[in-house]
Scaffold this motif. Structure first.
Motif, PDB file in Angstrom:
ATOM      1  N   ALA A   1      -3.601   9.370   6.162  1.00  0.00           N
ATOM      2  CA  ALA A   1      -2.390   9.237   5.356  1.00  0.00           C
ATOM      3  C   ALA A   1      -1.200   9.776   6.147  1.00  0.00           C
ATOM      4  O   ALA A   1      -1.297  10.816   6.798  1.00  0.00           O
ATOM      5  CB  ALA A   1      -2.553   9.999   4.047  1.00  0.00           C
ATOM      6  N   THR A   2      -0.094   9.054   6.111  1.00  0.00           N
ATOM      7  CA  THR A   2       1.089   9.516   6.833  1.00  0.00           C
ATOM      8  C   THR A   2       1.711  10.712   6.108  1.00  0.00           C
ATOM      9  O   THR A   2       1.417  10.982   4.936  1.00  0.00           O
ATOM     10  CB  THR A   2       2.134   8.398   6.939  1.00  0.00           C
ATOM     11  OG1 THR A   2       2.594   8.052   5.621  1.00  0.00           O
ATOM     12  CG2 THR A   2       1.546   7.163   7.613  1.00  0.00           C
ATOM     13  N   GLU A   3       2.576  11.412   6.823  1.00  0.00           N
ATOM     14  CA  GLU A   3       3.279  12.541   6.204  1.00  0.00           C
ATOM     15  C   GLU A   3       4.083  12.090   5.006  1.00  0.00           C
ATOM     16  O   GLU A   3       4.227  12.822   4.023  1.00  0.00           O
ATOM     17  CB  GLU A   3       4.172  13.215   7.246  1.00  0.00           C
ATOM     18  CG  GLU A   3       3.387  13.924   8.349  1.00  0.00           C
ATOM     19  CD  GLU A   3       4.289  14.406   9.462  1.00  0.00           C
ATOM     20  OE1 GLU A   3       5.212  13.659   9.857  1.00  0.00           O
ATOM     21  OE2 GLU A   3       4.084  15.533   9.933  1.00  0.00           O
TER      22      GLU A   3
ATOM     23  N   THR B   1       7.152  11.372  -6.741  1.00  0.00           N
ATOM     24  CA  THR B   1       7.973  10.196  -6.468  1.00  0.00           C
ATOM     25  C   THR B   1       8.673  10.352  -5.121  1.00  0.00           C
ATOM     26  O   THR B   1       8.813  11.464  -4.594  1.00  0.00           O
ATOM     27  CB  THR B   1       9.059   9.991  -7.548  1.00  0.00           C
ATOM     28  OG1 THR B   1      10.011  11.061  -7.475  1.00  0.00           O
ATOM     29  CG2 THR B   1       8.445   9.934  -8.948  1.00  0.00           C
ATOM     30  N   ARG B   2       9.137   9.230  -4.614  1.00  0.00           N
ATOM     31  CA  ARG B   2       9.873   9.257  -3.357  1.00  0.00           C
ATOM     32  C   ARG B   2      11.176  10.048  -3.508  1.00  0.00           C
ATOM     33  O   ARG B   2      11.582  10.790  -2.605  1.00  0.00           O
ATOM     34  CB  ARG B   2      10.168   7.820  -2.914  1.00  0.00           C
ATOM     35  CG  ARG B   2      10.987   7.721  -1.641  1.00  0.00           C
ATOM     36  CD  ARG B   2      11.262   6.265  -1.273  1.00  0.00           C
ATOM     37  NE  ARG B   2      12.219   6.194  -0.186  1.00  0.00           N
ATOM     38  CZ  ARG B   2      11.907   6.315   1.094  1.00  0.00           C
ATOM     39  NH1 ARG B   2      10.643   6.493   1.451  1.00  0.00           N
ATOM     40  NH2 ARG B   2      12.844   6.254   2.022  1.00  0.00           N
TER      41      ARG B   2
ATOM     42  N   LEU C   1      10.381  10.653   8.529  1.00  0.00           N
ATOM     43  CA  LEU C   1       9.085  10.319   7.959  1.00  0.00           C
ATOM     44  C   LEU C   1       8.958   8.824   7.733  1.00  0.00           C
ATOM     45  O   LEU C   1       7.879   8.243   7.912  1.00  0.00           O
ATOM     46  CB  LEU C   1       8.865  11.086   6.654  1.00  0.00           C
ATOM     47  CG  LEU C   1       8.241  12.487   6.797  1.00  0.00           C
ATOM     48  CD1 LEU C   1       9.135  13.415   7.604  1.00  0.00           C
ATOM     49  CD2 LEU C   1       7.975  13.089   5.408  1.00  0.00           C
ATOM     50  N   ASP C   2      10.064   8.178   7.325  1.00  0.00           N
ATOM     51  CA  ASP C   2      10.060   6.725   7.170  1.00  0.00           C
ATOM     52  C   ASP C   2       9.754   6.038   8.499  1.00  0.00           C
ATOM     53  O   ASP C   2       8.981   5.081   8.553  1.00  0.00           O
ATOM     54  CB  ASP C   2      11.422   6.240   6.660  1.00  0.00           C
ATOM     55  CG  ASP C   2      11.564   6.393   5.153  1.00  0.00           C
ATOM     56  OD1 ASP C   2      10.541   6.352   4.448  1.00  0.00           O
ATOM     57  OD2 ASP C   2      12.705   6.561   4.686  1.00  0.00           O
ATOM     58  N   GLU C   3      10.374   6.521   9.568  1.00  0.00           N
ATOM     59  CA  GLU C   3      10.179   5.918  10.884  1.00  0.00           C
ATOM     60  C   GLU C   3       8.731   6.041  11.332  1.00  0.00           C
ATOM     61  O   GLU C   3       8.130   5.079  11.833  1.00  0.00           O
ATOM     62  CB  GLU C   3      11.102   6.597  11.889  1.00  0.00           C
ATOM     63  CG  GLU C   3      11.023   6.022  13.290  1.00  0.00           C
ATOM     64  CD  GLU C   3      11.962   6.720  14.256  1.00  0.00           C
ATOM     65  OE1 GLU C   3      11.796   6.536  15.473  1.00  0.00           O
ATOM     66  OE2 GLU C   3      12.851   7.464  13.790  1.00  0.00           O
TER      67      GLU C   3
ATOM     68  N   GLN D   1       3.182   3.475  11.973  1.00  0.00           N
ATOM     69  CA  GLN D   1       1.751   3.357  11.697  1.00  0.00           C
ATOM     70  C   GLN D   1       1.434   2.047  10.997  1.00  0.00           C
ATOM     71  O   GLN D   1       0.445   1.385  11.317  1.00  0.00           O
ATOM     72  CB  GLN D   1       1.255   4.530  10.858  1.00  0.00           C
ATOM     73  CG  GLN D   1      -0.243   4.406  10.520  1.00  0.00           C
ATOM     74  CD  GLN D   1      -0.815   5.617   9.843  1.00  0.00           C
ATOM     75  OE1 GLN D   1      -0.988   6.642  10.470  1.00  0.00           O
ATOM     76  NE2 GLN D   1      -1.087   5.503   8.564  1.00  0.00           N
ATOM     77  N   GLN D   2       2.273   1.659  10.015  1.00  0.00           N
ATOM     78  CA  GLN D   2       2.016   0.418   9.293  1.00  0.00           C
ATOM     79  C   GLN D   2       2.073  -0.792  10.228  1.00  0.00           C
ATOM     80  O   GLN D   2       1.260  -1.724  10.107  1.00  0.00           O
ATOM     81  CB  GLN D   2       3.033   0.264   8.155  1.00  0.00           C
ATOM     82  CG  GLN D   2       2.911   1.320   7.064  1.00  0.00           C
ATOM     83  CD  GLN D   2       1.504   1.433   6.515  1.00  0.00           C
ATOM     84  OE1 GLN D   2       0.927   0.467   6.023  1.00  0.00           O
ATOM     85  NE2 GLN D   2       0.926   2.621   6.605  1.00  0.00           N
TER      86      GLN D   2
END
Length: 291
Positions: free
Chosen positions: A13-15, A25-26, A43-45, A50-51
C-alpha cells in the motif's frame, strides 16, 4: 494437464493509501499534513508512479497467462504455486518480504521510483517487464533459515533476528560451530546473508569495526553478530561475531521467552521459550532473482 504460468504482482500500500485509511478521507488526510507544513502533492506523485508501474507490468503479461495481485500485508495468507512468476513492484525490501514465502519461483524486481530506491533487488524499469517475464537468466541468492526443536521454521533473505519481544535483555546460551558455548545477555542476535550484509548486519559490522570478511549475496555463507552483549558473573562476551559456512549451525538455547523474525517482519515471528533450542543455518531454498 499442466497449468499455464501465473504472473503474481506483489506491491505494498502506498503512503497515500495508508494515510487515507488512517484518517478516513482524502480531505482529512490533507488537513493532517497541512498542520505539519506538508501537503498531498508528494504522496500523490509517489502513488501515481506506483500505479503507472503496476499498469505497465499488468499490460505486459501474456494473454495466455493467468494473473494475480497481492499486497505485502497479505503475503502470509497467499498461496504461491510452482508455476508462478513473481513480480515485485516497489522498494528493494519488498523482494525480501516475498522471498520467505517462495520455493524456487523466479522473482522480477520492478523499480517504480529509481530516484528514491537504490534498486539492488528491484533493478528493472516497468517497461522491461515483457521481456523479463520470459527471461531465463536468474541469480540464485543465499537465504537463511531458523528452525526450532519442535519443527517450526522461518526463512529470510536478509537476516534473522533473535531477541526479546520488548527492549529487555535477551538471555540464552549460544553454541558456535567450533564447539564454543557461552551464556549471554544481550540486545539480541543477528544472523545474515550476503544480501543482508548491506543492511542491518553491515551496521553491526561497521559499529564494532569488525575484521570479518562479510559474505557476498551468492556465497553459501552467513555472518552473525551479537548486539550489546553484557558481561556479568553469569554471562560472557567472548563470542559475539562469526561466519557460518554452508553446513554450519549456530545454536541458541533460550533462557527466557524470545522471538525470532526475519527481514524485519515482526508480525510473522516464531516464539521460543525457556530451554527450547533454535538452529540457524544456510537455507537450501534460494531466491531466484531474474537479472
Amino acid at each position: 494437464m499442466s497449468l499455464p504460468p501465473r504472473a503474481v504482482l506483489v506491491h505494498r500500500a502506498t503512503e497515500l493509501n495508508e494515510l487515507v485509511a488512517r484518517h478516513g478521507t482524502r480531505q482529512q488526510a490533507g488537513f493532517f499534513l497541512q498542520t505539519r507544513g506538508r501537503d498531498l502533492a508528494e504522496l500523490d506523485e509517489r502513488h501515481e508512479a506506483q500505479q503507472k508501474a503496476l499498469a505497465a507490468v499488468s499490460s505486459a503479461v501474456p494473454l495466455d497467462w493467468r494473473r494475480a495481485v497481492v499486497e505485502r500485508a497479505d503475503l502470509d495468507r497467499f498461496v504461491f504455486g510452482p508455476e508462478d512468476v513473481v513480480v515485485a513492484v516497489g522498494q528493494d525490501g519488498l523482494v525480501a518480504n516475498v522471498a520467505k514465502y517462495l520455493d524456487g519461483q523466479p522473482v522480477i524486481g520492478i523499480n517504480p521510483e529509481p530516484a528514491r530506491n537504490p534498486g539492488v533487488l528491484v533493478p528493472h524499469e516497468p517497461e522491461a517487464a515483457a521481456d523479463l517475464l520470459r527471461a531465463q537468466h536468474v541469480e540464485e541468492r543465499t537465504m537463511v533459515v531458523a528452525g526450532t526443536d519442535d519443527g517450526q521454521r522461518l526463512l529470510a533473505l536478509n537476516e534473522v533476528y533473535v531477541g526479546h519481544r520488548t527492549h529487555q535483555s535477551a538471555r540464552y546460551r549460544l553454541a558456535s560451530p567450533e564447539g564454543l558455548e557461552e551464556r549471554q545477555s544481550s540486545s539480541g542476535l543477528l544472523v545474515g546473508t550476503g544480501t543482508g550484509s548491506t543492511g542491518w548486519c553491515r551496521s553491526a559490522w561497521q559499529e564494532r569495526h569488525s575484521r570479518l570478511a562479510l559474505p557476498g549475496p551468492l556465497d553459501p555463507a552467513l555472518c552473525w553478530f551479537v548486539r550489546e552483549a553484557w558481561p556479568s558473573p553469569a554471562t560472557g562476551t567472548s563470542y559475539t561475531e562469526g561466519v557460518l559456512a554452508a553446513r554450519d549451525h549456530l545454536t541458541v538455547t533460550a533462557e527466557a521467552d524470545l522471538v525470532v523474525f526475519g527481514d524485519g517482519i515482526e508480525a510473522d515471528a516464531l516464539t521460543i521459550t525457556w530451554g527450547q533450542r533454535l538452529d540457524i543455518t544456510v537455507a537450501e531454498t534460494r531466491l531466484r532473482l531474474v537479472r
